[in-house]
Design a protein around this motif. Structure first.
Motif, PDB file in Angstrom:
ATOM      1  N   PHE A   5       0.836  -1.206   0.000  1.00 34.96           N
ATOM      2  CA  PHE A   5       0.000   0.000   0.000  1.00 34.96           C
ATOM      3  C   PHE A   5       0.869   1.253   0.000  1.00 34.96           C
ATOM      4  O   PHE A   5       0.649   2.180  -0.797  1.00 34.96           O
ATOM      5  CB  PHE A   5      -0.915   0.002   1.220  1.00 34.96           C
ATOM      6  CG  PHE A   5      -1.635   1.305   1.450  1.00 34.96           C
ATOM      7  CD1 PHE A   5      -2.793   1.608   0.742  1.00 34.96           C
ATOM      8  CD2 PHE A   5      -1.149   2.238   2.363  1.00 34.96           C
ATOM      9  CE1 PHE A   5      -3.454   2.819   0.943  1.00 34.96           C
ATOM     10  CE2 PHE A   5      -1.800   3.439   2.568  1.00 34.96           C
ATOM     11  CZ  PHE A   5      -2.960   3.728   1.857  1.00 34.96           C
ATOM     12  N   THR A   6       1.853   1.298   0.881  1.00 36.84           N
ATOM     13  CA  THR A   6       2.730   2.466   0.993  1.00 36.84           C
ATOM     14  C   THR A   6       3.529   2.678  -0.289  1.00 36.84           C
ATOM     15  O   THR A   6       3.670   3.814  -0.770  1.00 36.84           O
ATOM     16  CB  THR A   6       3.694   2.299   2.178  1.00 36.84           C
ATOM     17  OG1 THR A   6       2.946   2.055   3.373  1.00 36.84           O
ATOM     18  CG2 THR A   6       4.545   3.541   2.370  1.00 36.84           C
ATOM     19  N   ALA A 146       2.845  -4.970  -8.516  1.00 33.47           N
ATOM     20  CA  ALA A 146       1.823  -5.995  -8.323  1.00 33.47           C
ATOM     21  C   ALA A 146       2.374  -7.398  -8.546  1.00 33.47           C
ATOM     22  O   ALA A 146       1.862  -8.369  -7.972  1.00 33.47           O
ATOM     23  CB  ALA A 146       0.648  -5.751  -9.266  1.00 33.47           C
ATOM     24  N   ALA A 147       3.418  -7.506  -9.366  1.00 35.04           N
ATOM     25  CA  ALA A 147       4.002  -8.822  -9.637  1.00 35.04           C
ATOM     26  C   ALA A 147       4.750  -9.370  -8.429  1.00 35.04           C
ATOM     27  O   ALA A 147       4.824 -10.588  -8.246  1.00 35.04           O
ATOM     28  CB  ALA A 147       4.939  -8.742 -10.837  1.00 35.04           C
ATOM     29  N   GLY A 148       5.283  -8.463  -7.603  1.00 28.29           N
ATOM     30  CA  GLY A 148       6.090  -8.924  -6.477  1.00 28.29           C
ATOM     31  C   GLY A 148       5.558  -8.570  -5.109  1.00 28.29           C
ATOM     32  O   GLY A 148       6.208  -8.848  -4.101  1.00 28.29           O
ATOM     33  N   ASN A 149       4.363  -7.939  -5.045  1.00 30.81           N
ATOM     34  CA  ASN A 149       3.818  -7.510  -3.758  1.00 30.81           C
ATOM     35  C   ASN A 149       2.329  -7.842  -3.670  1.00 30.81           C
ATOM     36  O   ASN A 149       1.728  -8.311  -4.632  1.00 30.81           O
ATOM     37  CB  ASN A 149       4.016  -5.997  -3.584  1.00 30.81           C
ATOM     38  CG  ASN A 149       5.468  -5.597  -3.498  1.00 30.81           C
ATOM     39  OD1 ASN A 149       6.089  -5.653  -2.439  1.00 30.81           O
ATOM     40  ND2 ASN A 149       6.037  -5.188  -4.622  1.00 30.81           N
ATOM     41  N   ASN A 150       1.762  -7.573  -2.491  1.00 35.51           N
ATOM     42  CA  ASN A 150       0.340  -7.837  -2.276  1.00 35.51           C
ATOM     43  C   ASN A 150      -0.507  -7.020  -3.256  1.00 35.51           C
ATOM     44  O   ASN A 150      -0.450  -5.787  -3.237  1.00 35.51           O
ATOM     45  CB  ASN A 150      -0.021  -7.479  -0.832  1.00 35.51           C
ATOM     46  CG  ASN A 150      -1.466  -7.797  -0.493  1.00 35.51           C
ATOM     47  OD1 ASN A 150      -2.372  -7.108  -0.949  1.00 35.51           O
ATOM     48  ND2 ASN A 150      -1.669  -8.828   0.300  1.00 35.51           N
ATOM     49  N   PRO A 151      -1.292  -7.668  -4.117  1.00 33.24           N
ATOM     50  CA  PRO A 151      -2.039  -6.939  -5.147  1.00 33.24           C
ATOM     51  C   PRO A 151      -3.099  -5.996  -4.590  1.00 33.24           C
ATOM     52  O   PRO A 151      -3.333  -4.927  -5.160  1.00 33.24           O
ATOM     53  CB  PRO A 151      -2.673  -8.054  -5.985  1.00 33.24           C
ATOM     54  CG  PRO A 151      -2.738  -9.232  -5.070  1.00 33.24           C
ATOM     55  CD  PRO A 151      -1.525  -9.122  -4.194  1.00 33.24           C
ATOM     56  N   ILE A 152      -3.734  -6.382  -3.481  1.00 38.94           N
ATOM     57  CA  ILE A 152      -4.770  -5.530  -2.888  1.00 38.94           C
ATOM     58  C   ILE A 152      -4.151  -4.256  -2.336  1.00 38.94           C
ATOM     59  O   ILE A 152      -4.666  -3.151  -2.535  1.00 38.94           O
ATOM     60  CB  ILE A 152      -5.535  -6.283  -1.787  1.00 38.94           C
ATOM     61  CG1 ILE A 152      -6.272  -7.486  -2.385  1.00 38.94           C
ATOM     62  CG2 ILE A 152      -6.531  -5.353  -1.087  1.00 38.94           C
ATOM     63  CD1 ILE A 152      -6.970  -8.350  -1.358  1.00 38.94           C
ATOM     64  N   GLY A 157      -3.390   1.499  -2.635  1.00 39.51           N
ATOM     65  CA  GLY A 157      -2.411   2.577  -2.533  1.00 39.51           C
ATOM     66  C   GLY A 157      -2.300   3.386  -3.816  1.00 39.51           C
ATOM     67  O   GLY A 157      -2.263   4.615  -3.786  1.00 39.51           O
ATOM     68  N   ALA A 158      -2.274   2.681  -4.960  1.00 42.84           N
ATOM     69  CA  ALA A 158      -2.139   3.364  -6.247  1.00 42.84           C
ATOM     70  C   ALA A 158      -3.378   4.196  -6.574  1.00 42.84           C
ATOM     71  O   ALA A 158      -3.268   5.336  -7.035  1.00 42.84           O
ATOM     72  CB  ALA A 158      -1.876   2.347  -7.353  1.00 42.84           C
ATOM     73  N   ILE A 159      -4.557   3.632  -6.324  1.00 37.66           N
ATOM     74  CA  ILE A 159      -5.790   4.378  -6.605  1.00 37.66           C
ATOM     75  C   ILE A 159      -5.891   5.609  -5.714  1.00 37.66           C
ATOM     76  O   ILE A 159      -6.283   6.689  -6.165  1.00 37.66           O
ATOM     77  CB  ILE A 159      -7.028   3.468  -6.420  1.00 37.66           C
ATOM     78  CG1 ILE A 159      -7.078   2.419  -7.532  1.00 37.66           C
ATOM     79  CG2 ILE A 159      -8.317   4.301  -6.427  1.00 37.66           C
ATOM     80  CD1 ILE A 159      -8.210   1.423  -7.385  1.00 37.66           C
ATOM     81  N   LEU A 160      -5.517   5.468  -4.441  1.00 41.27           N
ATOM     82  CA  LEU A 160      -5.529   6.612  -3.530  1.00 41.27           C
ATOM     83  C   LEU A 160      -4.538   7.677  -4.003  1.00 41.27           C
ATOM     84  O   LEU A 160      -4.848   8.880  -3.982  1.00 41.27           O
ATOM     85  CB  LEU A 160      -5.192   6.167  -2.110  1.00 41.27           C
ATOM     86  CG  LEU A 160      -5.159   7.273  -1.045  1.00 41.27           C
ATOM     87  CD1 LEU A 160      -6.503   7.990  -0.971  1.00 41.27           C
ATOM     88  CD2 LEU A 160      -4.769   6.700   0.316  1.00 41.27           C
ATOM     89  N   GLY A 161      -3.365   7.251  -4.436  1.00 41.84           N
ATOM     90  CA  GLY A 161      -2.381   8.197  -4.962  1.00 41.84           C
ATOM     91  C   GLY A 161      -2.888   8.935  -6.175  1.00 41.84           C
ATOM     92  O   GLY A 161      -2.724  10.157  -6.304  1.00 41.84           O
ATOM     93  N   HIS A 162      -3.544   8.204  -7.088  1.00 42.64           N
ATOM     94  CA  HIS A 162      -4.126   8.831  -8.271  1.00 42.64           C
ATOM     95  C   HIS A 162      -5.224   9.831  -7.880  1.00 42.64           C
ATOM     96  O   HIS A 162      -5.328  10.918  -8.460  1.00 42.64           O
ATOM     97  CB  HIS A 162      -4.728   7.762  -9.191  1.00 42.64           C
ATOM     98  CG  HIS A 162      -3.723   7.065 -10.048  1.00 42.64           C
ATOM     99  ND1 HIS A 162      -2.852   7.728 -10.890  1.00 42.64           N
ATOM    100  CD2 HIS A 162      -3.454   5.742 -10.210  1.00 42.64           C
ATOM    101  CE1 HIS A 162      -2.099   6.860 -11.528  1.00 42.64           C
ATOM    102  NE2 HIS A 162      -2.450   5.651 -11.140  1.00 42.64           N
ATOM    103  N   ALA A 163      -6.054   9.434  -6.910  1.00 36.52           N
ATOM    104  CA  ALA A 163      -7.151  10.304  -6.475  1.00 36.52           C
ATOM    105  C   ALA A 163      -6.617  11.594  -5.851  1.00 36.52           C
ATOM    106  O   ALA A 163      -7.169  12.679  -6.075  1.00 36.52           O
ATOM    107  CB  ALA A 163      -8.039   9.566  -5.477  1.00 36.52           C
TER     108      ALA A 163
END
Length: 205
Positions: A5-6, A146-152, A157-163
């Motif tokens: 997430f971070t 996403a390939a190497g970390n928790n996808p959720i 985290g990415a969607i929040l960053g985009h928002a």
């Protein structure tokens, strides 16, 4: 999940500020209701994030050792490239990025009806943002994360960053657009990519 997430939040927030999609949101918000532009832009970026994470999960089916070294190489390569780009930039916003965003919006305005409905504005913002984001470095970085970390964690985290970036663009974009230092943001982004590369290398050691 917290680490993913971070990583997603930091990577997207830093990389997207001053990007082409940022200026598309700024320009659209100057001509249309901000809330409609925000909805369209955020929806497009969320859709792109989900697609990138799904692709990253497909990539994760490959042998772990290949994914690990590819992730390290990708982050370090991006980091070096961004630092090199930053060294060549001026202290203010990159005029080419702004011009590309303006051209994309003008082209859409010519092709779409002049009298836009609320849904039409949302769709315009969605399409312009989605097309501008396709193949962008943040999309590739999201796939790698996403390939190497928790996808959720990466997705949230990415969607929040985009928002966050979309909100900054539509609310205060016109006021701060001329004050954004593309060089500084690119430099910080390059350092961040290098840090992720080093962290990936250490975690896989």
């Amino acid at each position: 999940m917290l680490t993913a997430f971070t990583a997603g939040l930091l990577l997207i927030t830093i990389s997207e500020l001053g990007d082409k999609t940022f200026f598309i949101a700024v320009i659209l918000a100057m001509h249309h209701p901000r809330r409609l532009v925000f909805v369209g832009v955020t929806a497009a970026l969320a859709a792109m994030t989900i697609l990138s994470v799904l692709f990253g999960q497909a990539v994760s089916l490959l042998p772990k050792v290949y994914i690990h070294y590819a992730e390290i190489a990708l982050f370090i390569a991006f980091g070096i490239k961004l630092l090199y780009d930053a060294s060549k930039m001026s202290a203010t916003s990159d005029p080419e990025v702004v011009e590309e965003a303006e051209a994309a919006v003008k082209k859409a305005d010519l092709e779409l009806p002049k009298q836009k409905t609320p849904l039409g504005i949302v769709i315009e913002a969605f399409i312009l943002t989605f097309m501008a984001e396709w193949g962008d470095r943040t999309q590739i970085a999201t796939i790698a994360l996403a390939a190497g970390n928790n996808p959720i964690g990466v997705t949230i985290g990415a969607i929040l960053g985009h928002a966050i970036c979309a909100a900054i663009a539509v609310i205060g974009g016109k006021m701060i657009a001329g004050r954004i230092s593309e060089r500084q943001i690119t430099f910080v982004g390059g350092c961040l990519f290098l840090v992720f590369g080093v962290v990936a290398a250490i975690e896989g050691a």
